[in-house]
Design a protein around this motif. Structure first.
Motif, PDB file in Angstrom:
ATOM      1  N   SER A 197       0.815  -1.217   0.000  1.00 27.51           N
ATOM      2  CA  SER A 197       0.000   0.000   0.000  1.00 27.51           C
ATOM      3  C   SER A 197       0.851   1.270   0.000  1.00 27.51           C
ATOM      4  CB  SER A 197      -0.911   0.008   1.231  1.00 27.51           C
ATOM      5  OG  SER A 197      -0.143   0.134   2.422  1.00 27.51           O
ATOM      6  N   GLY A 198       2.160   1.100   0.128  1.00 27.53           N
ATOM      7  CA  GLY A 198       3.042   2.253   0.141  1.00 27.53           C
ATOM      8  C   GLY A 198       3.112   2.984   1.466  1.00 27.53           C
ATOM      9  N   ASP A 199       2.650   2.324   2.549  1.00 23.39           N
ATOM     10  CA  ASP A 199       2.661   2.939   3.871  1.00 23.39           C
ATOM     11  C   ASP A 199       4.009   2.628   4.540  1.00 23.39           C
ATOM     12  OD1 ASP A 199       2.279   3.798   6.467  1.00 23.39           O
ATOM     13  OD2 ASP A 199       0.235   3.024   6.630  1.00 23.39           O
ATOM     14  N   HIS A 200       4.979   3.521   4.335  1.00 25.30           N
ATOM     15  CA  HIS A 200       6.332   3.274   4.835  1.00 25.30           C
ATOM     16  C   HIS A 200       6.391   3.252   6.364  1.00 25.30           C
ATOM     17  CE1 HIS A 200       7.986   3.461   0.855  1.00 25.30           C
ATOM     18  NE2 HIS A 200       7.529   4.690   0.652  1.00 25.30           N
ATOM     19  N   ARG A 201       5.633   4.132   6.992  1.00 26.69           N
ATOM     20  CA  ARG A 201       5.667   4.178   8.450  1.00 26.69           C
ATOM     21  C   ARG A 201       5.170   2.861   9.032  1.00 26.69           C
ATOM     22  NH1 ARG A 201       2.965   5.276  13.110  1.00 26.69           N
ATOM     23  NH2 ARG A 201       4.004   6.676  14.598  1.00 26.69           N
ATOM     24  N   GLU A 202       4.061   2.362   8.506  1.00 23.15           N
ATOM     25  CA  GLU A 202       3.510   1.105   9.006  1.00 23.15           C
ATOM     26  C   GLU A 202       4.444  -0.062   8.708  1.00 23.15           C
ATOM     27  OE1 GLU A 202       0.634  -1.519  10.733  1.00 23.15           O
ATOM     28  OE2 GLU A 202       1.054   0.628  10.900  1.00 23.15           O
ATOM     29  N   ALA A 203       5.059  -0.040   7.533  1.00 23.68           N
ATOM     30  CA  ALA A 203       5.992  -1.117   7.182  1.00 23.68           C
ATOM     31  C   ALA A 203       7.166  -1.155   8.157  1.00 23.68           C
ATOM     32  CB  ALA A 203       6.496  -0.923   5.758  1.00 23.68           C
ATOM     33  N   ALA A 204       7.676   0.034   8.496  1.00 17.66           N
ATOM     34  CA  ALA A 204       8.799   0.089   9.438  1.00 17.66           C
ATOM     35  C   ALA A 204       8.396  -0.448  10.801  1.00 17.66           C
ATOM     36  CB  ALA A 204       9.305   1.524   9.566  1.00 17.66           C
TER      37      ALA A 204
ATOM     38  N   ARG B  22      15.787   1.934   7.492  1.00 20.77           N
ATOM     39  CA  ARG B  22      15.788   2.656   6.216  1.00 20.77           C
ATOM     40  C   ARG B  22      14.386   3.088   5.826  1.00 20.77           C
ATOM     41  NH1 ARG B  22      19.621  -1.517   4.998  1.00 20.77           N
ATOM     42  NH2 ARG B  22      17.967  -2.747   4.022  1.00 20.77           N
ATOM     43  N   THR B  23      13.417   2.220   6.060  1.00 19.77           N
ATOM     44  CA  THR B  23      12.035   2.539   5.705  1.00 19.77           C
ATOM     45  C   THR B  23      11.506   3.681   6.562  1.00 19.77           C
ATOM     46  OG1 THR B  23      11.658   0.232   5.075  1.00 19.77           O
ATOM     47  CG2 THR B  23       9.711   1.581   5.467  1.00 19.77           C
ATOM     48  N   ALA B  24      11.789   3.656   7.876  1.00 15.66           N
ATOM     49  CA  ALA B  24      11.348   4.738   8.759  1.00 15.66           C
ATOM     50  C   ALA B  24      12.018   6.054   8.378  1.00 15.66           C
ATOM     51  CB  ALA B  24      11.664   4.378  10.211  1.00 15.66           C
ATOM     52  N   ARG B  25      13.290   5.982   7.999  1.00 18.11           N
ATOM     53  CA  ARG B  25      13.994   7.194   7.586  1.00 18.11           C
ATOM     54  C   ARG B  25      13.357   7.780   6.335  1.00 18.11           C
ATOM     55  NH1 ARG B  25      20.175   6.290   6.533  1.00 18.11           N
ATOM     56  NH2 ARG B  25      19.267   5.075   4.819  1.00 18.11           N
ATOM     57  N   ALA B  26      12.982   6.915   5.400  1.00 17.41           N
ATOM     58  CA  ALA B  26      12.329   7.393   4.180  1.00 17.41           C
ATOM     59  C   ALA B  26      10.992   8.058   4.481  1.00 17.41           C
ATOM     60  CB  ALA B  26      12.125   6.226   3.211  1.00 17.41           C
ATOM     61  N   ALA B  27      10.337   7.594   5.557  1.00 16.74           N
ATOM     62  CA  ALA B  27       9.040   8.158   5.941  1.00 16.74           C
ATOM     63  C   ALA B  27       9.193   9.365   6.856  1.00 16.74           C
ATOM     64  CB  ALA B  27       8.202   7.088   6.633  1.00 16.74           C
ATOM     65  N   GLY B  28      10.441   9.702   7.245  1.00 15.49           N
ATOM     66  CA  GLY B  28      10.652  10.803   8.171  1.00 15.49           C
ATOM     67  C   GLY B  28      10.143  10.509   9.564  1.00 15.49           C
ATOM     68  N   ASP B  29      10.120   9.242   9.938  1.00 14.56           N
ATOM     69  CA  ASP B  29       9.562   8.806  11.211  1.00 14.56           C
ATOM     70  C   ASP B  29      10.697   8.603  12.213  1.00 14.56           C
ATOM     71  OD1 ASP B  29       8.240   7.627  13.316  1.00 14.56           O
ATOM     72  OD2 ASP B  29       7.622   5.828  12.228  1.00 14.56           O
ATOM     73  N   LEU B  30      10.987   9.655  12.997  1.00 17.98           N
ATOM     74  CA  LEU B  30      12.088   9.574  13.948  1.00 17.98           C
ATOM     75  C   LEU B  30      11.846   8.511  15.011  1.00 17.98           C
ATOM     76  CD1 LEU B  30      12.901  13.364  14.501  1.00 17.98           C
ATOM     77  CD2 LEU B  30      14.198  11.709  13.158  1.00 17.98           C
ATOM     78  N   GLY B  31      10.601   8.376  15.445  1.00 19.49           N
ATOM     79  CA  GLY B  31      10.280   7.352  16.431  1.00 19.49           C
ATOM     80  C   GLY B  31      10.525   5.959  15.897  1.00 19.49           C
ATOM     81  N   GLY B  32      10.115   5.723  14.652  1.00 18.72           N
ATOM     82  CA  GLY B  32      10.360   4.421  14.037  1.00 18.72           C
ATOM     83  C   GLY B  32      11.832   4.132  13.875  1.00 18.72           C
ATOM     84  N   MET B  33      12.603   5.178  13.505  1.00 17.74           N
ATOM     85  CA  MET B  33      14.057   5.014  13.410  1.00 17.74           C
ATOM     86  C   MET B  33      14.646   4.659  14.776  1.00 17.74           C
ATOM     87  SD  MET B  33      14.813   8.315  10.964  1.00 17.74           S
ATOM     88  CE  MET B  33      16.610   8.192  11.036  1.00 17.74           C
ATOM     89  N   ALA B  34      14.119   5.298  15.830  1.00 20.16           N
ATOM     90  CA  ALA B  34      14.615   5.022  17.177  1.00 20.16           C
ATOM     91  C   ALA B  34      14.362   3.577  17.574  1.00 20.16           C
ATOM     92  CB  ALA B  34      13.940   5.969  18.178  1.00 20.16           C
ATOM     93  N   TRP B  35      13.156   3.082  17.324  1.00 21.00           N
ATOM     94  CA  TRP B  35      12.832   1.696  17.677  1.00 21.00           C
ATOM     95  C   TRP B  35      13.700   0.715  16.889  1.00 21.00           C
ATOM     96  CZ3 TRP B  35      10.656   0.019  21.822  1.00 21.00           C
ATOM     97  CH2 TRP B  35       9.702   0.783  22.492  1.00 21.00           C
ATOM     98  N   ALA B  36      13.953   1.017  15.619  1.00 19.97           N
ATOM     99  CA  ALA B  36      14.785   0.128  14.817  1.00 19.97           C
ATOM    100  C   ALA B  36      16.227   0.110  15.341  1.00 19.97           C
ATOM    101  CB  ALA B  36      14.751   0.560  13.354  1.00 19.97           C
TER     102      ALA B  36
END
Length: 381
Positions: free
Chosen positions: A53-60, A88-102
């Motif tokens: 679906s192209g939902d990068h935040r959810e994928a991360a 990488r996916t969270a970074r592409a989505a600009g999701d700092l929280g997702g990057m932190a969890w990864a």
């Protein structure tokens, strides 16, 4: 240690109940006690759907859950691949929280594999990203990861206060799972420093808290700590073995591969202390195979140490024992354990063999604060 009645956990769930914030997005309904194989199966399905679906935040976010499940199952290469992809996916989505969890997941995996400098680096990155992204829970988990890494390394002076601060914060927020973790960490430092009574009280509090919160993973770790102290302080072999059997059952319910291996190593510790060296050898041998399969460096080294001591007690040549102890000394230092010298010097004295070259018979101040005693120890987590 539930929160005050008017407080809620960060995700709005009832205070005092264990929850798993690493399971996010479409996987947020999963329990801390969910089977890891279920987490992988559902996580991969949701990950594919989010990618389609192209939902990068959810994928991360789905990827983080899968990476953590793989790590706990001992599938370290899969865990490595997935956490990096999630970052990488969270970074592409600009999701700092997702990057932190990864990054937190990657740092936790690095610690499991014995790469403590890498673990520190990734966990510091995670804490910074979480602060910038306003993710309080991710920052708390990242700081806890840093504290645990320091505790495993043996740097108690540096991380003791942080453990206490994180315990206070967990109690304030009603995060039972994190409170259990902090109690266990503080208990382990007391146990390794010889304060058995304090350690036992804290391990028992952790076990009771985990039971009230339905945190099977946390209770299993706490029971292991209780068994260790009862064995080391009182020589109560049968009670210790009974607690380890209970902990093993909890681990098997949710298929915690790493926890099961540490449970088996602790069973070896208890049997070794009781002078049942042949039985202990069997447990250490099985634990060693399990740790090697999951590339768990610290567990591998500690199981080898226990096995070495059993073999020595069962008549192995002293020269062969000394040679392997020297090799183990290098491995413990490579992992970065501050108490490596103290561990091998003590083992050499116990077995009556030559001290490995370069091992100081007198630990430094930092080592003295963080010494873990004998083949039968090692940190709880």
């Amino acid at each position: 240690m539930p929160a005050a009645p008017d407080e809620e956990s960060p995700d709005g769930r009832a205070p005092g109940r264990a929850f798993a914030p690493e399971y996010q997005g479409a996987l947020g309904a999963l329990s801390v006690n969910s089977s890891l194989h279920e987490v992988v199966e559902r996580g991969l399905a949701e990950l594919r759907a989010a990618e389609a679906s192209g939902d990068h935040r959810e994928a991360a976010r789905c990827g983080i859950a899968v990476a953590e499940a793989y790590r706990r199952l001992g599938r370290v290469e899969d865990a490595e691949r997935i956490w990096k992809s999630s970052y990488r996916t969270a970074r592409a989505a600009g999701d700092l929280g997702g990057m932190a969890w990864a990054a937190w997941s990657g740092g936790t995996l690095a610690r499991q594999r014995g790469a403590l400098p890498l673990a520190y680096r990734l966990l510091r990155i995670a804490a910074d990203l979480a602060e910038r992204g306003g993710d309080v829970v991710a920052r708390g988990y990242s700081l806890a990861g840093l504290a645990e890494t320091g505790r495993i390394q043996g740097d108690y002076e540096a991380v003791g206060r942080l453990h206490e601060q994180l315990l206070a914060e967990a109690r304030r927020r009603g995060e039972a799972r994190h409170a259990v973790w902090a109690l266990e960490g503080i208990a382990q430092m007391h146990r390794n420093s010889g304060s058995y009574d304090t350690a036992l009280a804290l391990f028992e509090e952790a076990a009771e808290t985990a039971q009230r919160a339905d945190d099977r993973r946390g209770r299993a770790w706490a029971l292991r700590g209780v068994a260790d102290v009862l064995s080391a302080r009182d020589g109560d072999v049968e009670r210790a073995l009974g607690l380890l059997t209970e902990a093993e059952g909890l681990c098997r319910e949710i298929r915690l591969v790493g926890a099961l291996a540490y449970n088996r190593k602790m069973r070896g510790n208890v049997l070794y202390r009781a002078g049942r060296h042949a039985e202990a050898r069997q447990e250490y041998t099985r634990a060693l195979a399990e740790f090697r399969e999951m590339e768990e460096a610290r567990g591998t080294a500690l199981s080898r140490l226990g096995l070495l001591k059993c073999r020595a007690r069962l008549g192995r040549d002293a020269g062969e024992t000394a040679a392997e102890l020297a090799e183990l000394h290098g491995e413990l230092r490579r992992i970065g354990l501050l108490h490596a010298d103290a561990v091998v010097v003590r083992a050499a004295a116990e077995l009556g063999v030559e001290v490995p070259p370069g091992a100081s018979p007198v630990p430094s101040a930092a080592e003295a604060k963080g010494t873990a005693t004998g083949a039968g120890t090692g940190t709880v987590r």
